[in-house]
Write an enzyme that holds these catalytic residues in place. Structure first.
Site, PDB file in Angstrom:
ATOM      1  N   ALA A  86      21.687  -6.263  23.065  1.00 57.23           N
ATOM      2  CA  ALA A  86      22.366  -5.198  22.322  1.00 57.23           C
ATOM      3  C   ALA A  86      23.548  -4.615  23.084  1.00 57.23           C
ATOM      4  O   ALA A  86      23.499  -4.435  24.301  1.00 57.23           O
ATOM      5  CB  ALA A  86      21.408  -4.068  21.941  1.00 57.23           C
ATOM      6  N   GLY A  87      24.609  -4.330  22.320  1.00 60.80           N
ATOM      7  CA  GLY A  87      25.779  -3.669  22.860  1.00 60.80           C
ATOM      8  C   GLY A  87      26.859  -4.592  23.384  1.00 60.80           C
ATOM      9  O   GLY A  87      27.966  -4.145  23.693  1.00 60.80           O
ATOM     10  N   LYS A 110      10.164 -10.467  18.622  1.00 57.64           N
ATOM     11  CA  LYS A 110      11.048  -9.514  19.272  1.00 57.64           C
ATOM     12  C   LYS A 110      10.658  -8.143  18.748  1.00 57.64           C
ATOM     13  O   LYS A 110      10.831  -7.844  17.564  1.00 57.64           O
ATOM     14  CB  LYS A 110      12.515  -9.810  18.960  1.00 57.64           C
ATOM     15  CG  LYS A 110      13.463  -8.785  19.581  1.00 57.64           C
ATOM     16  CD  LYS A 110      14.897  -8.961  19.114  1.00 57.64           C
ATOM     17  CE  LYS A 110      15.760  -7.805  19.605  1.00 57.64           C
ATOM     18  NZ  LYS A 110      17.138  -7.857  19.066  1.00 57.64           N
ATOM     19  N   ASN A 169      24.295 -10.544  18.493  1.00 58.34           N
ATOM     20  CA  ASN A 169      24.447 -10.907  17.099  1.00 58.34           C
ATOM     21  C   ASN A 169      25.815 -10.498  16.570  1.00 58.34           C
ATOM     22  O   ASN A 169      26.665 -11.317  16.252  1.00 58.34           O
ATOM     23  CB  ASN A 169      23.335 -10.266  16.277  1.00 58.34           C
ATOM     24  CG  ASN A 169      23.342 -10.640  14.802  1.00 58.34           C
ATOM     25  OD1 ASN A 169      22.418 -10.342  14.071  1.00 58.34           O
ATOM     26  ND2 ASN A 169      24.365 -11.309  14.307  1.00 58.34           N
ATOM     27  N   SER A 170      26.064  -9.175  16.503  1.00 58.51           N
ATOM     28  CA  SER A 170      27.260  -8.663  15.846  1.00 58.51           C
ATOM     29  C   SER A 170      28.553  -9.188  16.454  1.00 58.51           C
ATOM     30  O   SER A 170      29.535  -9.418  15.735  1.00 58.51           O
ATOM     31  CB  SER A 170      27.267  -7.129  15.887  1.00 58.51           C
ATOM     32  OG  SER A 170      26.154  -6.604  15.213  1.00 58.51           O
ATOM     33  N   GLY A 192      25.089  -3.017  18.189  1.00 58.70           N
ATOM     34  CA  GLY A 192      26.270  -3.122  17.352  1.00 58.70           C
ATOM     35  C   GLY A 192      27.472  -2.329  17.824  1.00 58.70           C
ATOM     36  O   GLY A 192      28.506  -2.321  17.152  1.00 58.70           O
TER      37      GLY A 192
END
Length: 274
Positions: free
Chosen positions: A199-200, A111, A221-222, A172
């Site tokens: 992301a986001g 990635k 992830n977050s 994040g």
């Protein structure tokens, strides 16, 4: 013939290079409260691809058992590891880290992240394209983290990337899909390209929205690791992604600016007690 869209979700596949996958949920592994919670979240997600940031692991001087747990769970489930170049700011740095990751983890998948702005973590398009070109020529399967800019995405495809990973919002931030117009444009202009929203994403509804728009998968992830219950949240995201894919396959109705009656009003009146 089985026309149940939820059944279709279990059988339709998508590709990373020459590898066919059924799970459309890619899971990050940073920030979990313990290796055991990470393991349980990985199992709950049923993800076939999980990411790990090599640079952050090296900087920490030890991973407290997280990488060992990741590798053990990957072996148990048959999922694949996707090393990432998080923290890199130049093409040279990203290429060197990717080469190190290939040696350590034995995978040509990477990635690719090359950040150009510390505040937004927005990718540097020039350095990103250059790194993608070098790594593709070196035999890597490059999954580039990029913005939703169409021209940059086309440059990455020309550089040899087999797919694209445009952001929904800054990493994040949990804002969801802040520019749905740009994402829809990417989907329309690149109909044969695998597109993964990366992301986001902050809530399962955000992931479902991306899948309903026709994106092939979601990476996050977050939203899982920072939740109060990562295991339950991983399961929630899995179900939302599956539901969004099923809705896309079934065909989401078009929006209209006016009401359309669902009950017929024409013909003879129906009188009660007549």
């Amino acid at each position: 013939m089985n026309t149940d869209p939820t059944s279709a979700v279990a059988t339709d596949t998508w590709q990373v290079g020459d590898i066919a996958l059924t799970s459309r949920f890619l899971l990050g592994t940073a920030g979990y409260p313990s290796p055991q919670v990470l393991r349980e979240a990985m199992l709950a997600s049923r993800s076939q691809v999980v990411t790990v940031g090599l640079k952050r692991q090296l900087a920490a001087g030890g991973d407290n058992g997280f990488v060992q747990m990741i590798q053990a769970t990957l072996k148990e489930t048959g999922a694949r590891l996707l090393p990432n170049t998080a923290g890199c700011t130049t093409a040279r740095e990203a290429v060197q880290l990717a080469q190190m990751a290939r040696e350590l983890y034995g995978t040509p998948w990477v990635k690719l992240e090359v950040v150009g702005d510390d505040y937004t973590q927005q990718p540097d398009p020039v350095e990103l394209v250059e790194a993608a070109r070098q790594l593709s020529q070196d035999g890597f399967t490059v999954l580039p983290y990029c913005t939703d800019d169409l021209v940059t995405c086309q440059r990455l495809l020309d550089a040899g990337c087999p797919l694209l990973m445009p952001w929904g919002a800054p990493i994040g931030s949990g804002q969801g899909l802040v520019n749905p117009f740009a994402l829809r444009l990417l989907r329309e202009r690149l109909p044969g390209v695998v597109l993964i929203v990366d992301a986001g994403i902050g809530a399962p509804s955000h992931a479902a929205q991306a899948m309903e728009m026709g994106f092939d998968a979601v990476l996050l992830n977050s939203a899982v690791s920072q939740s109060s219950d990562p295991v339950r949240m991983a399961s929630a995201f899995r179900q939302a992604i599956e539901a969004g894919r099923a809705a896309y396959l079934a065909g989401v109705m078009a929006k209209q600016d006016f009401a359309v009656a669902t009950t017929p009003v024409g013909g003879k009146p129906f009188l009660l007690g007549g």
